[in-house]
Motif scaffolding. Sequence first.
Motif, PDB file in Angstrom:
ATOM      1  N   GLU A 224       0.984  -1.088  -0.077  1.00 38.66           N
ATOM      2  CA  GLU A 224       0.129  -0.134  -0.168  1.00 38.66           C
ATOM      3  C   GLU A 224       0.778   1.365  -0.121  1.00 38.66           C
ATOM      4  O   GLU A 224       2.029   1.402   0.635  1.00 38.66           O
ATOM      5  N   ASP A 225       0.497   2.249  -0.843  1.00 36.19           N
ATOM      6  CA  ASP A 225       1.163   3.376  -1.237  1.00 36.19           C
ATOM      7  C   ASP A 225       2.882   3.302  -1.876  1.00 36.19           C
ATOM      8  O   ASP A 225       3.437   4.202  -1.837  1.00 36.19           O
ATOM      9  N   PHE A 251      -8.265  -1.587 -10.178  1.00 36.19           N
ATOM     10  CA  PHE A 251      -7.309  -1.321  -9.080  1.00 36.19           C
ATOM     11  C   PHE A 251      -7.560   0.003  -8.285  1.00 36.19           C
ATOM     12  O   PHE A 251      -7.772   0.891  -9.214  1.00 36.19           O
ATOM     13  N   GLU A 252      -7.033   0.023  -7.207  1.00 30.20           N
ATOM     14  CA  GLU A 252      -7.176   1.616  -6.484  1.00 30.20           C
ATOM     15  C   GLU A 252      -5.748   1.886  -6.721  1.00 30.20           C
ATOM     16  O   GLU A 252      -4.943   1.817  -5.684  1.00 30.20           O
ATOM     17  N   LYS A 298      -0.083   3.080  -5.536  1.00 30.66           N
ATOM     18  CA  LYS A 298      -1.233   1.972  -5.010  1.00 30.66           C
ATOM     19  C   LYS A 298      -1.951   2.594  -3.837  1.00 30.66           C
ATOM     20  O   LYS A 298      -1.109   2.956  -2.772  1.00 30.66           O
ATOM     21  N   ARG A 299      -3.137   2.715  -3.613  1.00 23.97           N
ATOM     22  CA  ARG A 299      -3.989   3.252  -2.641  1.00 23.97           C
ATOM     23  C   ARG A 299      -4.904   2.215  -1.867  1.00 23.97           C
ATOM     24  O   ARG A 299      -6.163   2.446  -1.522  1.00 23.97           O
ATOM     25  N   GLU A 300      -4.475   1.028  -1.509  1.00 17.94           N
ATOM     26  CA  GLU A 300      -4.942  -0.162  -1.121  1.00 17.94           C
ATOM     27  C   GLU A 300      -4.311  -1.241  -0.452  1.00 17.94           C
ATOM     28  O   GLU A 300      -3.056  -1.122  -0.924  1.00 17.94           O
ATOM     29  N   ASN A 301      -4.969  -1.667   0.514  1.00 16.16           N
ATOM     30  CA  ASN A 301      -4.079  -2.848   1.342  1.00 16.16           C
ATOM     31  C   ASN A 301      -4.429  -4.199   0.724  1.00 16.16           C
ATOM     32  O   ASN A 301      -5.771  -4.423   0.878  1.00 16.16           O
ATOM     33  N   THR A 302      -3.938  -4.899  -0.251  1.00 19.81           N
ATOM     34  CA  THR A 302      -4.134  -6.137  -0.562  1.00 19.81           C
ATOM     35  C   THR A 302      -3.542  -7.480   0.277  1.00 19.81           C
ATOM     36  O   THR A 302      -3.349  -8.409  -0.438  1.00 19.81           O
TER      37      THR A 302
END
Length: 470
Positions: A224-225, A251-252, A298-302
């Motif tokens: 993330e980030d 995706f975010e 990337k702005r989400e935690n996968t």
Amino acid sequence: MTNDIHFPKGFIDSLHNVPGFNAETFTTTHQNSNTPTSVRVNPYKPAPFNHTQPVPWCNSGLYLDSRPSFTFDPLFHAGCYYVQEASSMFIDHILRHVYNKDYGPVKVLDLCAAPGGKSTLISSALADEDLLVANEIIKTRVPILTDNLNRWGRTNVVVSNNDPKSFARLKGFFDIIVIDAPCSGSGMFRKDPAAMDEWSEGNVALCQQRQERILADVYPALTEDGYLIYSTCSYSYEEDEAVLDWLCEEFELETVQIPVQTEWGIIESQSATHKAWGYRFYPDKLKGEGLFAACLRKRENTGQLQSFRAKNSPKPNYKEIDLLKPYVNCSADLYFFKLNEDWLAINKHHRDSLETLQHFLYLKKSGVRLGKLAGKELIPDHELAICLMLNKDAFNQIELTYDQAIAYLRRDNIEDLNIDTKGWGLMCYQGYPLGWAKLLPNRINNYYPKEIRIMSQKQSQEPGTKSQDM
């Protein structure tokens, strides 16, 4: 000099609405067969070049006035520079914009890495505490990638040979992922006219599908980030801005605008739907070949993978490790480990990461291979000779003339070499190590690796005396 140019059917028409494309000047430039020659200097092994001008978007990039015979330059084999197309050096500009050493160590993946231009570029930008994983999907291309990274000399590099889907298990492992995606190759038409035979609108569509599959497969491995740097050597909108829109849709991800100067000649574009920033290189607008590059965050935690520590790993042999330490600099910063009979070393910050990677991936290079111990003597590996951790003072250093260096790199007999010492000799040219030789009373045994020796028997002259083509 001009040549008749016959682009593939439908190619020019497919680009009419692409940002920055001018059919007339584009065609004229491709009729000119003189493509620029550029190199990128290794900041840790800087080589001198005369009559150059800088590549504006890369501090270590240089344009050469003429193309010398790089094959017959010992400094090339010593890893003092890399011959790289200037446009592709823009990845350095993106990386330095998003990478901040103050944030602590980062892990970077170069997913489609061979032959190693972008990997050596990334390596130059990273600190010792950072880690670079250079992956090549095609097995036959792994050796050239490994050789080029060995020459570059850094200790914080791992080379792997895996399909992109293998990285999905490394959830959130990487802070930056660089994907120079396989593409239809239109950006290389001027440099490699044979690439035109492979181009078709159908192939562009197939490449787009493959690019999206690769991106989707590796996406979970980005934290993330973290930053995704995407590039192609294609002018086709479908492989460039359309892929950015697909990424933002699936995706975010948010677009990252990279600052560029107007005089560089780079065309800024934005995708149709999500307005994601892209950067286009055209040979009629700047000194380089075709390239498209973009950066997304990337702005989400996968998911986040926990560090993996191997169970029941053998205890270190500290007596043998003590024998290795005199041959390297800053031994206290290194983690020493054994693979079969070979000793290797990597920055100790990367021990946990290395064990994690060993568990999930097929690795071809891990740090630097030091060599084998025979009793108390080290039988040094070629990687040690050309790496930056080498303690040169631990060995006899033999300075070679130009002709002697070429003979050594060919594994020929070296003439007029008067040696009055015995043991392992570090063969050097202008102070830069090339490899090993065993010094004996009446001869020397050349230990330069057979698989990377100079094969050509072309007569050469020392670089700078006459311009030659490879």
